[in-house]
Scaffold this motif. Sequence first.
Motif, PDB file in Angstrom:
ATOM      1  N   CYS A  46       0.823  -1.211   0.000  1.00  0.00           N
ATOM      2  CA  CYS A  46       0.000   0.000   0.000  1.00  0.00           C
ATOM      3  C   CYS A  46       0.859   1.263   0.000  1.00  0.00           C
ATOM      4  O   CYS A  46       0.527   2.256  -0.655  1.00  0.00           O
ATOM      5  N   GLN A  47       1.969   1.225   0.726  1.00  0.00           N
ATOM      6  CA  GLN A  47       2.875   2.371   0.716  1.00  0.00           C
ATOM      7  C   GLN A  47       3.506   2.548  -0.658  1.00  0.00           C
ATOM      8  O   GLN A  47       3.656   3.678  -1.148  1.00  0.00           O
ATOM      9  N   ALA A  48       3.873   1.437  -1.286  1.00  0.00           N
ATOM     10  CA  ALA A  48       4.464   1.506  -2.622  1.00  0.00           C
ATOM     11  C   ALA A  48       3.476   2.077  -3.628  1.00  0.00           C
ATOM     12  O   ALA A  48       3.840   2.879  -4.499  1.00  0.00           O
ATOM     13  N   LYS A  49       2.203   1.673  -3.502  1.00  0.00           N
ATOM     14  CA  LYS A  49       1.184   2.204  -4.403  1.00  0.00           C
ATOM     15  C   LYS A  49       1.000   3.701  -4.171  1.00  0.00           C
ATOM     16  O   LYS A  49       0.776   4.467  -5.127  1.00  0.00           O
ATOM     17  N   THR A  74      11.495   0.464  -6.320  1.00  0.00           N
ATOM     18  CA  THR A  74      12.026   0.913  -7.612  1.00  0.00           C
ATOM     19  C   THR A  74      11.065   0.546  -8.741  1.00  0.00           C
ATOM     20  O   THR A  74      10.769   1.364  -9.619  1.00  0.00           O
ATOM     21  N   ILE A  75      10.572  -0.679  -8.715  1.00  0.00           N
ATOM     22  CA  ILE A  75       9.660  -1.148  -9.759  1.00  0.00           C
ATOM     23  C   ILE A  75       8.359  -0.350  -9.722  1.00  0.00           C
ATOM     24  O   ILE A  75       7.859   0.096 -10.764  1.00  0.00           O
ATOM     25  N   TRP A  76       7.811  -0.161  -8.543  1.00  0.00           N
ATOM     26  CA  TRP A  76       6.581   0.622  -8.413  1.00  0.00           C
ATOM     27  C   TRP A  76       6.760   2.029  -8.975  1.00  0.00           C
ATOM     28  O   TRP A  76       5.911   2.528  -9.726  1.00  0.00           O
ATOM     29  N   LEU A  77       7.850   2.680  -8.609  1.00  0.00           N
ATOM     30  CA  LEU A  77       8.084   4.052  -9.070  1.00  0.00           C
ATOM     31  C   LEU A  77       8.366   4.105 -10.566  1.00  0.00           C
ATOM     32  O   LEU A  77       7.861   4.985 -11.276  1.00  0.00           O
ATOM     33  N   ALA A  78       9.157   3.168 -11.060  1.00  0.00           N
ATOM     34  CA  ALA A  78       9.502   3.172 -12.485  1.00  0.00           C
ATOM     35  C   ALA A  78       8.263   2.981 -13.350  1.00  0.00           C
ATOM     36  O   ALA A  78       8.161   3.537 -14.451  1.00  0.00           O
ATOM     37  N   ARG A  79       7.313   2.203 -12.863  1.00  0.00           N
ATOM     38  CA  ARG A  79       6.077   1.982 -13.611  1.00  0.00           C
ATOM     39  C   ARG A  79       5.201   3.230 -13.682  1.00  0.00           C
ATOM     40  O   ARG A  79       4.260   3.286 -14.478  1.00  0.00           O
ATOM     41  N   ALA A  80       5.489   4.215 -12.851  1.00  0.00           N
ATOM     42  CA  ALA A  80       4.725   5.467 -12.888  1.00  0.00           C
ATOM     43  C   ALA A  80       5.228   6.419 -13.966  1.00  0.00           C
ATOM     44  O   ALA A  80       4.556   7.399 -14.285  1.00  0.00           O
ATOM     45  N   LEU A  81       6.383   6.134 -14.522  1.00  0.00           N
ATOM     46  CA  LEU A  81       7.016   7.044 -15.469  1.00  0.00           C
ATOM     47  C   LEU A  81       6.420   6.909 -16.868  1.00  0.00           C
ATOM     48  O   LEU A  81       5.971   5.826 -17.263  1.00  0.00           O
ATOM     49  N   PRO A  82       6.471   7.982 -17.652  1.00  0.00           N
ATOM     50  CA  PRO A  82       6.074   7.897 -19.060  1.00  0.00           C
ATOM     51  C   PRO A  82       7.134   7.114 -19.842  1.00  0.00           C
ATOM     52  O   PRO A  82       8.211   6.808 -19.308  1.00  0.00           O
ATOM     53  N   PRO A  83       6.868   6.778 -21.109  1.00  0.00           N
ATOM     54  CA  PRO A  83       7.804   5.968 -21.892  1.00  0.00           C
ATOM     55  C   PRO A  83       9.229   6.532 -21.947  1.00  0.00           C
ATOM     56  O   PRO A  83      10.191   5.760 -22.014  1.00  0.00           O
ATOM     57  N   ASP A  84       9.353   7.857 -21.920  1.00  0.00           N
ATOM     58  CA  ASP A  84      10.688   8.449 -22.000  1.00  0.00           C
ATOM     59  C   ASP A  84      11.224   8.840 -20.621  1.00  0.00           C
ATOM     60  O   ASP A  84      12.221   9.551 -20.516  1.00  0.00           O
ATOM     61  N   GLY A  85      10.583   8.364 -19.556  1.00  0.00           N
ATOM     62  CA  GLY A  85      11.028   8.698 -18.205  1.00  0.00           C
ATOM     63  C   GLY A  85      12.263   7.914 -17.801  1.00  0.00           C
ATOM     64  O   GLY A  85      12.607   6.890 -18.408  1.00  0.00           O
ATOM     65  N   ARG A  86      12.930   8.414 -16.758  1.00  0.00           N
ATOM     66  CA  ARG A  86      14.132   7.750 -16.268  1.00  0.00           C
ATOM     67  C   ARG A  86      14.135   7.752 -14.746  1.00  0.00           C
ATOM     68  O   ARG A  86      13.687   8.693 -14.107  1.00  0.00           O
ATOM     69  N   LEU A  87      14.661   6.661 -14.174  1.00  0.00           N
ATOM     70  CA  LEU A  87      14.826   6.547 -12.730  1.00  0.00           C
ATOM     71  C   LEU A  87      16.249   6.118 -12.436  1.00  0.00           C
ATOM     72  O   LEU A  87      16.751   5.160 -13.034  1.00  0.00           O
ATOM     73  N   ILE A  88      16.898   6.829 -11.535  1.00  0.00           N
ATOM     74  CA  ILE A  88      18.227   6.445 -11.047  1.00  0.00           C
ATOM     75  C   ILE A  88      18.076   6.020  -9.600  1.00  0.00           C
ATOM     76  O   ILE A  88      17.482   6.736  -8.787  1.00  0.00           O
ATOM     77  N   THR A  89      18.570   4.828  -9.269  1.00  0.00           N
ATOM     78  CA  THR A  89      18.490   4.338  -7.897  1.00  0.00           C
ATOM     79  C   THR A  89      19.894   4.023  -7.389  1.00  0.00           C
ATOM     80  O   THR A  89      20.738   3.507  -8.130  1.00  0.00           O
ATOM     81  N   LEU A  90      20.146   4.355  -6.130  1.00  0.00           N
ATOM     82  CA  LEU A  90      21.474   4.237  -5.529  1.00  0.00           C
ATOM     83  C   LEU A  90      21.456   3.196  -4.415  1.00  0.00           C
ATOM     84  O   LEU A  90      20.613   3.247  -3.523  1.00  0.00           O
ATOM     85  N   GLU A  91      22.399   2.262  -4.456  1.00  0.00           N
ATOM     86  CA  GLU A  91      22.484   1.211  -3.442  1.00  0.00           C
ATOM     87  C   GLU A  91      23.945   0.945  -3.081  1.00  0.00           C
ATOM     88  O   GLU A  91      24.769   0.740  -3.974  1.00  0.00           O
ATOM     89  N   VAL A  92      24.255   0.928  -1.799  1.00  0.00           N
ATOM     90  CA  VAL A  92      25.630   0.744  -1.357  1.00  0.00           C
ATOM     91  C   VAL A  92      26.017  -0.742  -1.285  1.00  0.00           C
ATOM     92  O   VAL A  92      27.182  -1.088  -1.476  1.00  0.00           O
ATOM     93  N   ASN A  93      25.049  -1.605  -1.019  1.00  0.00           N
ATOM     94  CA  ASN A  93      25.338  -3.018  -0.792  1.00  0.00           C
ATOM     95  C   ASN A  93      25.324  -3.782  -2.113  1.00  0.00           C
ATOM     96  O   ASN A  93      24.303  -3.842  -2.803  1.00  0.00           O
ATOM     97  N   GLU A  94      26.439  -4.402  -2.456  1.00  0.00           N
ATOM     98  CA  GLU A  94      26.549  -5.092  -3.742  1.00  0.00           C
ATOM     99  C   GLU A  94      25.603  -6.285  -3.841  1.00  0.00           C
ATOM    100  O   GLU A  94      25.054  -6.558  -4.916  1.00  0.00           O
ATOM    101  N   GLN A  95      25.400  -7.000  -2.729  1.00  0.00           N
ATOM    102  CA  GLN A  95      24.472  -8.136  -2.761  1.00  0.00           C
ATOM    103  C   GLN A  95      23.050  -7.650  -3.022  1.00  0.00           C
ATOM    104  O   GLN A  95      22.329  -8.222  -3.845  1.00  0.00           O
ATOM    105  N   TYR A  96      22.646  -6.610  -2.314  1.00  0.00           N
ATOM    106  CA  TYR A  96      21.309  -6.067  -2.526  1.00  0.00           C
ATOM    107  C   TYR A  96      21.153  -5.603  -3.969  1.00  0.00           C
ATOM    108  O   TYR A  96      20.110  -5.829  -4.605  1.00  0.00           O
TER     109      TYR A  96
END
Length: 230
Positions: A46-49, A74-96
């Motif tokens: 629900c929070q993601a939505k 990330t998936i929830w937010l990226a799906r909100a973008l228009p076809p030419d939209g872009r999302l950059i996500t930052l993660e410190v943990n290589e496994q994650y």
Amino acid sequence: MNDAPEQWKAIDDFLSKSLLASDPVLDAALEASAAAGLPAIQVSPCQAKLLQILARVHGARTILEIGTLGGYSTIWLARALPPDGRLITLEVNEQYAAVASANIARANLCHVVELRVGPAMDSLPMLAQEGRGPFDLIFIDADKPTTPDYFLWALRLSRRGSLIIVDNVIRKGALLDAESADPAVKGMRRFIHLSGAERRVSATAIQTVGSKGYDGFAIALVTGDAEALS
């Protein structure tokens, strides 16, 4: 149900089943994250939505996410973008990041999402140097002691009208404890004071209960022009 946390979870489950359509891709992302041993600290469905709706209402074309974990939000937010939209996500943990990358690929969003691995406090100056802003929406859900610094960088990478959303600000009520030695609580108290004093934003915060327990989020609308950090 007399146990409040159990009731919160039951209501969250009811709301999710009633309001959100079944999604095998999102289910697989959660399953892959759990199988890889990632902590179950991602936002609730629900929070993601809510994040997705905010991005759509705002008409976001560019999104910055600080803290990827397994890529669920990330998936929830990226799906909100228009076809030419872009999302950059930052993660410190290589496994994650490896788990998130697979989840993003399964969602067929590799053409939309750019995942950068490394400390966000290294990646954020690089984004500024590369001119990768301003972003329409910035979601901060990373290590809590550093949240005030992420917020300052979010301001630098924003424009008038950008939305900055910060998760986990209430800390089960510990936010009220001015004497807390918990670095996460101290970080969130500093962030709240910082955002309240910041003249370039109009901010509020909401307490929440649900499957993620007792917490909350803050949202700030950038109302003034971003200024370079000293």
